[in-house]
Design an enzyme around this catalytic site. Sequence first.
Site, short mmCIF file in Angstrom:
data_model
loop_
_atom_site.label_atom_id
_atom_site.label_comp_id
_atom_site.label_asym_id
_atom_site.label_seq_id
_atom_site.Cartn_x
_atom_site.Cartn_y
_atom_site.Cartn_z
CG ASP A 115 -2.30 -0.59 0.87
OD1 ASP A 115 -2.56 -0.82 -0.32
OD2 ASP A 115 -3.10 -0.83 1.79
CG ASP A 149 -8.75 -8.08 12.53
OD1 ASP A 149 -9.55 -7.18 12.82
OD2 ASP A 149 -7.64 -8.20 13.11
O1 LIG Z 1 -3.57 1.02 4.73
C1 LIG Z 1 -3.05 0.03 5.23
C2 LIG Z 1 -2.76 -0.06 6.60
C3 LIG Z 1 -2.15 -1.20 7.08
N1 LIG Z 1 -1.82 -2.22 6.25
C4 LIG Z 1 -1.15 -3.42 6.78
O2 LIG Z 1 -1.91 -4.00 7.82
C5 LIG Z 1 -1.05 -4.71 8.69
C6 LIG Z 1 -1.41 -4.44 10.12
O3 LIG Z 1 -1.04 -3.15 10.46
P1 LIG Z 1 -0.31 -2.79 11.83
O4 LIG Z 1 -0.01 -1.35 11.80
O5 LIG Z 1 0.79 -3.72 12.08
O6 LIG Z 1 -1.49 -2.97 12.85
P2 LIG Z 1 -1.63 -3.94 14.10
O7 LIG Z 1 -2.47 -3.23 15.08
O8 LIG Z 1 -0.37 -4.48 14.56
O9 LIG Z 1 -2.51 -5.10 13.42
C7 LIG Z 1 -3.56 -5.84 14.00
O10 LIG Z 1 -4.80 -5.15 13.91
C8 LIG Z 1 -5.23 -4.81 12.60
C9 LIG Z 1 -6.62 -4.24 12.70
O11 LIG Z 1 -6.67 -3.10 13.46
C10 LIG Z 1 -5.24 -6.02 11.68
O12 LIG Z 1 -5.43 -5.57 10.37
C11 LIG Z 1 -3.91 -6.73 11.74
O13 LIG Z 1 -3.90 -7.85 10.93
C12 LIG Z 1 -3.63 -7.11 13.17
O14 LIG Z 1 -2.40 -7.80 13.27
C13 LIG Z 1 0.38 -4.33 8.36
O15 LIG Z 1 1.03 -5.38 7.70
C14 LIG Z 1 0.18 -3.13 7.44
O16 LIG Z 1 1.18 -3.04 6.48
C15 LIG Z 1 -2.12 -2.15 4.91
O17 LIG Z 1 -1.82 -3.06 4.15
N2 LIG Z 1 -2.72 -1.03 4.44
#
Ligand SMILES: O=c1ccn([C@@H]2O[C@H](COP(=O)(O)OP(=O)(O)O[C@H]3O[C@H](CO)[C@@H](O)[C@H](O)[C@H]3O)[C@@H](O)[C@H]2O)c(=O)[nH]1
Length: 752
Positions: A135, A438
Amino acid sequence: MGIQQKALPLQFTISSSSKGYYQDSNQKTLHLQHGATHVPEKGGAGRWAWIGLFAAELWLGFHCLLSLLLRWNIIYRHTFKDRLKRYEHDLPGVDIFVCTADPTLEPPILVINTVLALMAYDYPTEKLSVYLSDDGGSDLTFYALLEASDFSKHWLPYCRKYNVEPRSPAVYFRSVPKSIGGDHAVAFASIKTLYEEMKNRVETTTKLGRIPAEIRAKHNGFSKWDSFVSRNDHDAIVQIVIDGRNPNEKDIEGLTLPSLVYLAREKRPHHFHHFKAGSMNALIRVSSEITKGQIILNVDCDMYSNNSQAVRDALCFFMDEKKGHQIAYVQFPQRFENLTKNELYGTSLRIPTEVELHGLDGCGGSNYIGSGCFHRREAISGMKFSKDLGIPKRRQATMEGSVEELEEKAKAVASCSYELNTQWGKEMGVKYGIAVEDFVTGLGIQCKGWKSVYFNPERPGFVGLAPTSLSQVLAQQKRWGEGNLQITLSRYCPLVYGHNRISLVHQLAYCHYNLRAVNSLPTVYYCTVPALCMAAGIPLFPEVSNPWFLPFVYIVVAKCSSSLSEFLYCKGTAKGYWNGQRIWLYKQTSSYLFAFVDTILNLVGLSNMKFAVTAKVSEDDVSKRYEKEIMEFGVSSPIFTVLTTLALLNLLCLAVGAYKVAVEGWWTAVLETMALQIWLCGAFVLINLPLYEAVFSRKDKGRMPSSVAVKSAAIVGLIVLYFCNSQCLSADLKTVFLQLMGEKRTDLGASV
Ligand SMILES: O=c1ccn([C@@H]2O[C@H](COP(=O)(O)OP(=O)(O)O[C@H]3O[C@H](CO)[C@@H](O)[C@H](O)[C@H]3O)[C@@H](O)[C@H]2O)c(=O)[nH]1
Ligand SMILES: [Mn+2]
């Protein structure tokens, strides 16, 4: 391959109930009964404070009951991977989706380590494909993926030959195995050098921030960036980096490599892209044009595969003859490699992963937690459960057409306009409009008749990075709290959407998470009003000599000891528990409070949904403090203003209380009438010690910024002024003081 005798099951389940918890809630009922029957009379001291406290109690009691559901029927699952051999020739295709969003917060070298670990699964490579959705639309990430594809030609044979674990090169080399010698030692040295060289190249370009001309000239894939305007304004880019069918793209031992695809879906400024949910849906469509794997694995870019057998574990559930056809997804826990011994920020998710998800599984099915989850393609694409679909097995049709044709077809489905007037984001794919895409998607799948599985093997399947500063932790929690509350207020509220689709117990268990943000209000109440009343001399709880005092003490002791023993049982440390309590409090009083307000603003159209990506790297000094378990404040954020205000307010109230106890000499009366309030305020102050240190004595960059401290002190001043001037309170105060100084001390508890 046929199955001769009656096939043995591929998986089995045991359940254990922990119904002892009911004692806790019994006491809670007593506690509430006292609240209901002892409301102060009209005009009595602290009548409103009391009523508020009773309401807070009611809510927290209700939420406590919901949490019991998650402990009622705990389920553990096991697999028999060796029995999967009967399907060796019928194994389904597996498409793996890795999502990344920002090359600065999520460095390309980290992303490709995840990719390499996934490519190295012990699974027939012609049936394995890895898709990277970017993204950030960054050519730096694309370049890193090219490097990874070259390195995989060496890495995969190495992993196979020496059967190494884990298969993320960075993690593997960091934890150098001690017992290697001879042939293996030579191979190790040479693969390590190759890795280091690749890492250097990738990190150099990342640091540079652009791809040097000589590298650009080597691969015509970079030409796709010619029309690139910005990360929010570019065409769809789809590149099949490794075509598994290509005879020229073999590893150094001549074996097939998994297919590898880079995707940057089309982005336009006027087109909302729905964050990770949008990228997942683009991946579902793109992969259905290219490799069409029946099973989809989804991971965050930092969640490397830690167990090369995990695909086979998951397939034991999907391919089980008896129950496999019902399974929509198999969720593994999210584990983290960068936790400190005492989990400074409570980021291990210990209780959710070791207790609650097993319990939710027992209520009817685990939720989908975004990473480390294997999906059945039909289910995540939106199909209703039908037993006619059978278990997912190999299909004849896989990749058909030339690379160019496939890329063109894939680009068409990765365009912004593709989803217009379709059910994507609603009934198809990952759902839009909720910050925890999710969670709501998992619920939606279960409501379509599918089952899910939570599988927590001894060797973790996926390991990632937890945030390492308090602001990051609380921002992440805010997103989760907000997303969960959004679900409650949307048409996906489990009690409405789940009605007649999933069991009532399952709906209520989901509500435990969906209502978390609401807990912020009673918690903030608990952190302010009893302390203020204590300073003003208004008792809110029964006095020590009152028999009602006991249930209150019991609830405190029972609650703390049961949560502590649960934490220790799950292999946490006592200090980790204490840290976890602090973070729990901070989450409630800041993240969830902001989440609550933002969700309401969002609902009335005054705010937009955001997705602040969690940084996967931090500055050196921040990391050092994290390793030493020193809390990181450092930034001037409204979240910290709230935390500091509450901490200072309680400190002040405790000081006033202590002053009265010591100087004014109403020792026995104070302790007799306000022991619980003093205890509450004292515990609050105690748990906040690191915050006071950050405000008053620390000098490093991670201390509380003075602007936050000043703002908070001003707010505390205002609250105290307001409180002292409040008419009804002065009357209350007067009564209490009069009573305190007069003879009728013992009636005090009854009169308030
Ligand atoms: O516009 C976006 C924003 C995020 N991501 C991806 O989404 C994932 C999760 O993002 P992260 O910032 O690591 O969020 P976390 O809070 O750690 O993630 C948890 O919470 C999210 C929901 O809030 C879920 O999407 C994730 O799978 C879950 O692991 C990462 O690989 C990002 O690269 C995208 O692909 N596009
Ligand atoms: Mn993450």
